[in-house]
Design a protein around this motif. Sequence first.
Motif, mmCIF file in Angstrom:
data_model
loop_
_atom_site.group_PDB
_atom_site.id
_atom_site.type_symbol
_atom_site.label_atom_id
_atom_site.label_comp_id
_atom_site.label_asym_id
_atom_site.label_seq_id
_atom_site.Cartn_x
_atom_site.Cartn_y
_atom_site.Cartn_z
ATOM 1 N N HIS A 1 0.706 -1.374 -0.153
ATOM 2 C CA HIS A 1 0.346 -0.364 -0.167
ATOM 3 C C HIS A 1 1.208 1.766 0.056
ATOM 4 O O HIS A 1 -0.151 1.684 -0.376
ATOM 5 C CB HIS A 1 -0.626 -0.209 1.525
ATOM 6 N N ARG B 1 5.732 10.658 -3.776
ATOM 7 C CA ARG B 1 4.594 11.454 -2.419
ATOM 8 C C ARG B 1 3.565 11.643 -3.346
ATOM 9 O O ARG B 1 2.429 11.130 -3.020
ATOM 10 C CB ARG B 1 4.662 12.799 -1.911
ATOM 11 N N PRO C 1 -1.365 8.873 -4.027
ATOM 12 C CA PRO C 1 -3.190 8.488 -3.804
ATOM 13 C C PRO C 1 -3.430 7.769 -5.186
ATOM 14 O O PRO C 1 -4.428 6.586 -5.069
ATOM 15 C CB PRO C 1 -3.165 10.371 -3.135
ATOM 16 N N ARG D 1 -3.192 4.384 -4.280
ATOM 17 C CA ARG D 1 -4.010 3.750 -3.342
ATOM 18 C C ARG D 1 -5.986 3.665 -3.486
ATOM 19 O O ARG D 1 -6.436 3.377 -3.529
ATOM 20 C CB ARG D 1 -3.887 4.578 -1.991
ATOM 21 N N ARG D 2 -6.080 4.466 -4.755
ATOM 22 C CA ARG D 2 -6.961 3.894 -5.520
ATOM 23 C C ARG D 2 -7.406 2.815 -6.349
ATOM 24 O O ARG D 2 -8.842 2.374 -6.222
ATOM 25 C CB ARG D 2 -7.223 5.602 -6.662
ATOM 26 N N LEU E 1 -15.558 5.592 10.256
ATOM 27 C CA LEU E 1 -15.711 7.093 10.771
ATOM 28 C C LEU E 1 -16.868 6.822 12.049
ATOM 29 O O LEU E 1 -17.988 6.257 10.997
ATOM 30 C CB LEU E 1 -15.846 8.224 9.820
ATOM 31 N N PHE F 1 -17.710 9.790 1.599
ATOM 32 C CA PHE F 1 -16.989 10.389 1.978
ATOM 33 C C PHE F 1 -14.869 9.656 0.805
ATOM 34 O O PHE F 1 -15.170 10.337 0.736
ATOM 35 C CB PHE F 1 -16.677 9.861 3.654
ATOM 36 N N CYS F 2 -15.600 8.107 0.552
ATOM 37 C CA CYS F 2 -14.328 7.596 -0.081
ATOM 38 C C CYS F 2 -14.084 8.278 -1.029
ATOM 39 O O CYS F 2 -13.305 8.841 -1.457
ATOM 40 C CB CYS F 2 -14.242 6.107 0.220
ATOM 41 N N VAL G 1 -14.036 12.209 -1.229
ATOM 42 C CA VAL G 1 -12.272 12.505 -1.171
ATOM 43 C C VAL G 1 -11.268 12.502 -2.981
ATOM 44 O O VAL G 1 -9.795 12.618 -2.668
ATOM 45 C CB VAL G 1 -11.534 12.285 0.237
ATOM 46 N N THR G 2 -12.375 11.348 -2.806
ATOM 47 C CA THR G 2 -10.715 11.172 -4.683
ATOM 48 C C THR G 2 -11.539 11.754 -6.167
ATOM 49 O O THR G 2 -11.789 10.856 -6.953
ATOM 50 C CB THR G 2 -10.852 9.331 -4.435
ATOM 51 N N ASP H 1 -8.699 10.038 13.176
ATOM 52 C CA ASP H 1 -8.952 9.166 12.020
ATOM 53 C C ASP H 1 -9.002 9.558 11.182
ATOM 54 O O ASP H 1 -9.282 8.238 9.755
ATOM 55 C CB ASP H 1 -10.142 7.632 12.931
ATOM 56 N N GLU H 2 -10.214 10.363 10.749
ATOM 57 C CA GLU H 2 -10.245 10.976 9.804
ATOM 58 C C GLU H 2 -9.583 11.682 7.973
ATOM 59 O O GLU H 2 -9.315 11.085 7.022
ATOM 60 C CB GLU H 2 -11.117 12.733 9.660
ATOM 61 N N ILE I 1 -7.847 8.240 7.678
ATOM 62 C CA ILE I 1 -8.367 6.986 6.204
ATOM 63 C C ILE I 1 -8.718 7.844 4.834
ATOM 64 O O ILE I 1 -8.672 6.976 3.627
ATOM 65 C CB ILE I 1 -10.299 7.060 6.658
ATOM 66 N N MET I 2 -8.458 8.740 5.029
ATOM 67 C CA MET I 2 -8.338 10.038 3.413
ATOM 68 C C MET I 2 -7.716 9.384 3.088
ATOM 69 O O MET I 2 -6.997 8.810 0.937
ATOM 70 C CB MET I 2 -8.023 11.597 3.678
ATOM 71 N N GLN I 3 -6.170 9.079 3.753
ATOM 72 C CA GLN I 3 -5.501 9.261 3.178
ATOM 73 C C GLN I 3 -4.737 7.525 2.523
ATOM 74 O O GLN I 3 -4.869 7.029 1.770
ATOM 75 C CB GLN I 3 -3.543 9.531 3.944
ATOM 76 N N LEU I 4 -5.425 6.471 3.340
ATOM 77 C CA LEU I 4 -5.452 5.063 2.855
ATOM 78 C C LEU I 4 -6.475 5.201 2.058
ATOM 79 O O LEU I 4 -6.366 4.200 1.143
ATOM 80 C CB LEU I 4 -6.650 4.818 3.878
ATOM 81 N N VAL I 5 -7.268 6.048 1.899
ATOM 82 C CA VAL I 5 -8.301 5.529 0.527
ATOM 83 C C VAL I 5 -7.984 6.289 -0.990
ATOM 84 O O VAL I 5 -8.121 6.049 -1.964
ATOM 85 C CB VAL I 5 -9.451 5.891 0.765
ATOM 86 N N ALA J 1 -6.694 10.245 -0.717
ATOM 87 C CA ALA J 1 -6.827 11.310 -1.041
ATOM 88 C C ALA J 1 -5.625 12.197 -1.177
ATOM 89 O O ALA J 1 -4.756 11.631 -0.675
ATOM 90 C CB ALA J 1 -7.511 11.774 0.013
ATOM 91 N N LEU K 1 -0.088 13.873 7.983
ATOM 92 C CA LEU K 1 -0.043 13.714 6.698
ATOM 93 C C LEU K 1 1.009 12.940 6.804
ATOM 94 O O LEU K 1 1.659 11.793 5.943
ATOM 95 C CB LEU K 1 -0.070 15.234 5.932
#
Lengths: 231, 285
Positions: free
Chosen positions: A49, A71, A75, A78-79, A91, A102-103, A106-107, B199-200, B203-207, B209, B282
Motif C-alpha cells: 500500500h 509522494r 494517492p 491507493r485508489r 468513521l 466520503f471515500c 475525497v478522491t 482517524d479521518e 482514512i482519507m490517506q488510505l483511500v 485522497a 500527513l
Amino acid sequence: MIRFTHVYKEYPRSGLALKNVSFQIQKGEFAFLTGPSGAGKSTVLRLIHMADEPTDGEVRVLGLSSQTIRRRQIPELRRRVGMVFQDFRLLRDRTAADNIAFCLEVTSTRRSQIWPRVQRLLADVGLAAKAGAYPDELSGGEQQRVGIARALANNPVVLLADEPTGNLDERAARGVVELIRSIHATGMSVVMATHDLDLARRYPQYRVIALDEGALVSDTAQPETVRRDGV
Amino acid sequence: MGYSIREALAAFRRAPGLAALSAASIGFSLFVFGIFALAAYNVRLTLRQAEERVEIVAYLVDDLDAGQLEVLQNEVRAFPEVTEIRFVSKFEAMRNAVRDLPEFRDVFTDLDVNPLPASLEVRLRPEYRDPESVARVAERIALYPFVEEARYGQDWVEKLDRLRRIAGAVASILGTAFALVAVIIIGTTIRIAVFARRDEIAIMQLVGAADGLIRRPFLLEGLLTGLAGGLLALGLSFLAYLAVDRSLIHIAWLPRTWVAAQVAAGAVLGWLSSGAAVRRHLRAL
C-alpha cells in the motif's frame, strides 16, 4: 502486478520485520498471507500500500517501484489498491453510506455519481437496507462489509485484506470470506493476511504464502524454491 | 473547493461543542491582546497629543523690518523639520497676555510702551519632536541676527521623550509576550481539534485522497474557527472599551486597521495552525 524483490524492513523500535522476502503476485490471483502474530504479514500489506518504504530491496506494485515512486503518486496507487482492516476503520460519526461516499468525495468523484455508486456498493455487499445505520448500530460482520464496500469504491484492481475476519464470529467471518471470494471471482487480485491457517486450508485452490519472524517460509506457488531464509 | 467548504462546515455541525470551545479559546486569547492594544493605543494617543504642544518660540528684535521678517519666515518654513510657522506681532502678544493673565490687565494697559517682543511660533513635524531635533532647530533659528532668543521648554521635551521611549519599550515587550501567548493558545487549540479527527485524515490517506485535498477542509475550518475567535475577541474588546469609557475614563476606540488586524490575526493564526497540525498527521502515514 505485485513483486517483492529481496525486501527487508526494519523498524527503529521493534527491529527487523521482514528479512529478504521475495515473491510475485499475478493479476487475478488470490493469495493468503499466513503466519503467527508478528510474522510480518501486516508489514507486507503496508509495503504494498506504500504506507511504508522497505529498508532494502524493492517493492513493485502496478508498475510503480518503492525506489522511485513520488509522494504525489501514492494517492493514485491507493485508489487502485483497496484495503480492508481487522478493526474496520470506519468513521463512527457517519452512516454506512456516508463512510463510502466520503471515500468517493475525497478522491474527486463527481457528485452526481457518488450516491448511485454508494447504493450499488451497499447492495453488492448485502447492506442496501442499512445505508443509514451508524457503525455502532451494525454488527462486526456488517461493519466489515461496509469496509469492503469502501475499499471497492474506486474500482481497485487489487484488494488487500489485513485479518478481515479477526474480530468476527465464525458465521460472520465465513460471510466476509465468501464476499471477498465473490469479489475475486470478478477478476480482482486479492491478498488476504490471516493468522488462521485453517481458513487458508479450507481453500486449497488459493495460493498460501507463509511468513515467520519476518522470513518467507513457504509459498504454495513455488514449493521447492523457498527456504527459511527466504532465498 | 466545494467539497472543502462542505466538509469544513460539516465539521462544525458534527462537533459543535469542540468548534465553540476552539473559537472561545482563540477569542479569549485575542481578547487579552485586544485589551493590551486598547491600552497601548490610548497611551500613544495621549503622548501624541502632548507632543503636539512641542514648539519653538523665536523672539524677534524690536527693529525688525517687513523684508527681514519675510526672509526669516521663508527660510524657517523651508527647514525640513518644520511643518508650520506663525508670526505673533507685538500687539498680538500683548492681547494674548491680557487675555491669558487677567489679573495683570491693569498693569498691561497702564504701560506706555509695549515691552513684549514679536515672535515666530515654529511647529515641527512629528518625527522631529525628539529633544535632539528640537534643540538643533532652535539653535539654527537663534543664529539669525534678528532673533533675540529661541525657546522650546527643553526640560519638558526631554521628559516627554523619555516617557515615550518607556511606553514604546513596555508596549514592545508586553505586546510580544501577549502575541506569543495568543499564538501558543491558538496553535494548541487547533492542534487538539485536528488531533480529534486524526482517524479521518488516516482514512482519507488510505483511500487515496491527495494531500492537498485532505488539507483544504482543515485549513478552511482553522480559518473559520480563527475568524469566529477574532470576532468574539473584537466584541469583548468593544464591551471592555464601553465599560471603561462610560464608567472610568474617556478613552478612544481602536482605529479600523487595528480592529481588522485583530480579526485577521485570528483567521490567519487558525489557518496556519491548522496547516501545521495536518502536516504532522500527513507525515505520519
